[in-house]
Write a protein that holds these residues in place. Structure first.
Motif, short mmCIF file in Angstrom:
data_model
loop_
_atom_site.label_atom_id
_atom_site.label_comp_id
_atom_site.label_asym_id
_atom_site.label_seq_id
_atom_site.Cartn_x
_atom_site.Cartn_y
_atom_site.Cartn_z
N PRO A 178 81.37 25.28 65.84
CA PRO A 178 82.19 23.76 65.37
C PRO A 178 82.78 23.03 66.37
O PRO A 178 82.56 23.14 67.69
CB PRO A 178 83.61 24.68 64.99
CG PRO A 178 83.57 25.98 66.02
CD PRO A 178 82.13 26.32 66.08
N LYS A 179 82.99 21.63 65.94
CA LYS A 179 83.05 20.55 66.98
C LYS A 179 84.57 19.84 66.28
O LYS A 179 84.38 19.52 65.28
CB LYS A 179 82.34 19.40 66.89
CG LYS A 179 82.47 18.55 67.98
CD LYS A 179 81.17 17.58 68.35
CE LYS A 179 81.80 16.46 69.47
NZ LYS A 179 81.17 15.26 68.98
N ILE A 180 85.69 19.93 67.02
CA ILE A 180 86.79 19.69 66.72
C ILE A 180 86.96 17.98 67.07
O ILE A 180 86.83 17.63 67.99
CB ILE A 180 87.90 20.52 67.09
CG1 ILE A 180 87.71 21.69 66.59
CG2 ILE A 180 89.22 19.99 66.51
CD1 ILE A 180 88.76 22.92 67.29
N ASP A 181 87.31 17.28 65.81
CA ASP A 181 87.46 15.88 66.22
C ASP A 181 89.01 15.83 66.43
O ASP A 181 89.82 15.76 65.57
CB ASP A 181 87.39 15.05 64.67
CG ASP A 181 87.50 13.63 65.13
OD1 ASP A 181 87.87 13.03 65.99
OD2 ASP A 181 86.89 12.93 64.34
N TYR A 182 89.42 15.50 67.60
CA TYR A 182 90.65 15.45 68.12
C TYR A 182 91.30 13.98 67.66
O TYR A 182 92.76 14.10 67.81
CB TYR A 182 90.89 16.06 69.68
CG TYR A 182 90.63 17.33 70.03
CD1 TYR A 182 91.42 18.14 69.64
CD2 TYR A 182 89.52 17.73 70.48
CE1 TYR A 182 91.25 19.65 69.98
CE2 TYR A 182 89.09 19.03 71.00
CZ TYR A 182 89.91 19.84 70.46
OH TYR A 182 89.39 21.30 70.77
N ASP A 183 90.89 13.16 67.45
CA ASP A 183 91.35 12.15 66.69
C ASP A 183 92.11 12.34 65.42
O ASP A 183 93.16 11.44 65.12
CB ASP A 183 90.33 10.77 66.71
CG ASP A 183 90.08 10.22 67.97
OD1 ASP A 183 90.67 10.42 68.84
OD2 ASP A 183 88.90 9.44 67.88
N TYR A 184 91.78 13.30 64.54
CA TYR A 184 92.23 13.51 63.43
C TYR A 184 92.62 15.05 63.15
O TYR A 184 93.43 15.33 62.27
CB TYR A 184 91.04 13.26 62.40
CG TYR A 184 90.87 11.71 62.24
CD1 TYR A 184 91.73 10.84 61.81
CD2 TYR A 184 89.64 10.94 62.82
CE1 TYR A 184 91.42 9.50 61.68
CE2 TYR A 184 89.51 9.91 63.16
CZ TYR A 184 90.44 9.04 62.12
OH TYR A 184 90.25 7.71 62.23
N CYS A 185 92.46 16.00 64.05
CA CYS A 185 93.25 17.31 63.83
C CYS A 185 94.84 16.94 64.21
O CYS A 185 95.01 16.67 65.20
CB CYS A 185 92.42 18.19 65.23
SG CYS A 185 93.47 19.84 65.16
N LYS A 186 95.37 17.74 63.24
CA LYS A 186 96.68 17.72 63.15
C LYS A 186 97.45 18.98 63.88
O LYS A 186 98.47 19.09 63.78
CB LYS A 186 97.36 17.43 61.89
CG LYS A 186 97.17 16.24 61.26
CD LYS A 186 97.49 15.99 59.55
CE LYS A 186 97.04 14.82 58.96
NZ LYS A 186 96.88 15.12 57.52
N GLY A 187 96.36 19.51 64.15
CA GLY A 187 97.08 20.90 64.91
C GLY A 187 97.76 22.05 63.93
O GLY A 187 98.55 22.78 64.32
#
Lengths: 392, 94
Positions: free
Chosen positions: B65-74
């Motif tokens: 997986p690669k997490i897109d931290y611009d859109y990940c709301k956590g």
């Protein structure tokens, strides 16, 4: 060669949709409209009409399908009546707000209870504020011509609003009359293919009818109001142009008859307006200076023409086939509102007649004219709204 | 639309929306906890990618997986679903 056919207004409406080359028809049956969409289904099935016919599960879906099709950039048609139209109400707003030039014929039928399938304007009058243009017809030829004109009007860049072409249940919908259907070539010349201002395109993706903040919402509404004002200018022009092409004119915004020197003007809508002409002729023979004005377009409302009409007359008698409960007849309300800031304000009496399909004959209208004439001579309207032939 | 219209004459006739990245703001700023992937533990099962409710996880060529931290709301769903506990939630700013 132009062709003369003898048929019902419903079948004529179907032929008009075919002549206008409607590309998508989404419909749900309801009495007394059903024979419009039944005939279209036959025309599509036999290959005489090149259209996509979508059978849906309700009128709300019918309008939603039309919205989808129109947003895809094609010419669309549907028809409904009464409870079907009322169920469609929410979707009507989405159509006008998205500025999609959908044309729909509405066969005016009373609302229940009591369950009633006959003529009454309450169904379409209840859609007054949806942002739809509304035409009201008085004969089968007018139904044909108005549907063709409606597409031309609605697809005009200055308008881009949907339109209802209204005709009364049975009085028109199931009544046979001769109608001249022009050559297809001439119709195509008058009404070229629809060129959408915008359409949904997979190669240029965007969406419509999304969230709009308070910062922008009012401007979109203002543009719809402007479009209605533009339609008011264009309707008489398109009517005249259609007359030149096909031979019939139906009166622009208001179909006036012997109003020039009239002391009393009977204001009507739909078929009652045609009956009123007979009443006017009869009363004229007795020396009454009476005329009649049939309001053909209810939205946009022709208030300027109403004001002009008020200048040289003493009294308006307004006949409404419907009532806004707790107020007055729909047409009476609008006419009074149009005149408030105007210097020439004639006496006005409202008459409610013909609800749920009760016959309004020339005799009924003569009675209304005589009662109004009494009040006119007395200089005072005794009753603001009189229910005609009511078992009181 | 990059330049806002000044009057309705400059506006489209109806509400048309052209898709643009982050037009309503980058929702990654809502995050309190940040998912961190330990790639040495990850078995490439792709469950986190399937479960992410915001589509903020992309599947790389090796299925990791690669997490897109611009859109990940956590939200932590990926961490909860991971069968080998390869995703830990770490408080932002620490």
């Amino acid at each position: 060669m132009a062709q003369t056919v003898i048929d019902t207004a419903n079948h004529i409406a179907a032929y008009a949709a075919k002549a206008a080359r409607a590309q998508v028809v989404a419909a749900y049956p309801i009495t007394p409209q059903t024979s419009i969409v039944e005939r279209i289904a036959e025309l599509v099935e036999s290959g005489e009409m090149d259209a996509e016919y979508i059978r849906v599960e309700s009128e709300h879906s019918a309008m939603s399908a039309c919205i989808g099709a129109a947003a895809g950039g094609v010419r669309t048609f549907t028809a409904t009546s009464s409870h079907g139209l009322v169920l469609m109400h929410e979707a009507l707003h989405w159509a006008s707000g998205s500025r999609l030039p959908i044309t729909m014929s509405v066969v005016n039928r009373a609302l229940g209870p009591g369950w009633n399938i006959w003529a009454d304007f309450t169904d379409s009058m209840s859609q007054r504020d949806t942002g739809w243009i509304q035409f009201y017809c008085a004969d089968n030829q007018e139904v044909f011509d108005t549907i063709i004109q409606a597409y031309k009007l609605c697809e005009n860049e200055r308008v881009l609003l949907p339109a209802m072409v209204c005709l009364e249940a049975f009085t028109l919908s199931h009544t046979y009359m001769p109608v001249k259907i022009p050559d297809q070539e001439k119709i195509d010349e008058f009404l070229p293919p629809y060129k959408p201002k915008w359409f949904l395109d997979v190669n240029n993706p965007f969406s419509h009818a999304n969230l709009v903040s308070p910062e922008w919402y009012m401007e979109f509404r203002y543009m719809m109001q402007e479009a209605m004002e533009n339609a008011k200018q264009l309707i008489p022009e398109i009517g005249k142009e259609c007359g030149k092409y096909f031979g019939f004119e139906h009166g622009g915004l208001i179909d006036k008859y012997k109003c020039e020197d009239a002391d009393l003007i009977l204001l009507t809508m739909g078929t009652i307006g045609r009956e009123a002409k007979i009443a006017v002729d009869n009363l004229r023979k007795e020396g009454f200076k009476v005329g009649t004005a049939r309001v053909r377009v209810f939205r946009p409302f022709p208030k300027e023409e109403i004001r002009k009409l008020a200048e040289n007359t003493q009294m308006f008698a307004i006949i409404d086939r419907g009532i806004s409960f707790g107020m007055e007849g729909f047409l009476a309300e609008e006419i009074k509102a149009s005149l408030y800031n105007h210097e020439d304000r004639p006496l006005i009496a409202g008459f409610v007649a013909g609800l749920g399909g009760r016959d309004v004959t020339f005799k009924t209208i003569e009675k209304i004219a005589r009662k109004s004439s009494e009040w006119m001579q007395a200089g005072k309207v005794e009753k603001e709204t009189l229910w005609v032939d009511l078992r009181e | 639309m990059s330049i806002a219209p000044k009057t309705c004459k400059e506006m489209p006739v109806t509400t048309l929306s052209i898709p643009t990245v982050g037009s309503m703001g980058k929702t990654g700023s809502w995050r309190t906890f940040r998912p961190v992937v330990d790639y040495s533990k990850c078995t490439r099962c792709t469950l986190c990618w399937i479960y992410c409710p915001d589509g903020a996880i992309t599947r790389q060529e090796d299925d990791s997986p690669k997490i897109d931290y611009d859109y990940c709301k956590g939200c932590g769903i990926c961490s909860n679903e991971c069968p080998v506990k390869a995703i830990t939630m770490e408080r932002e700013g620490e």
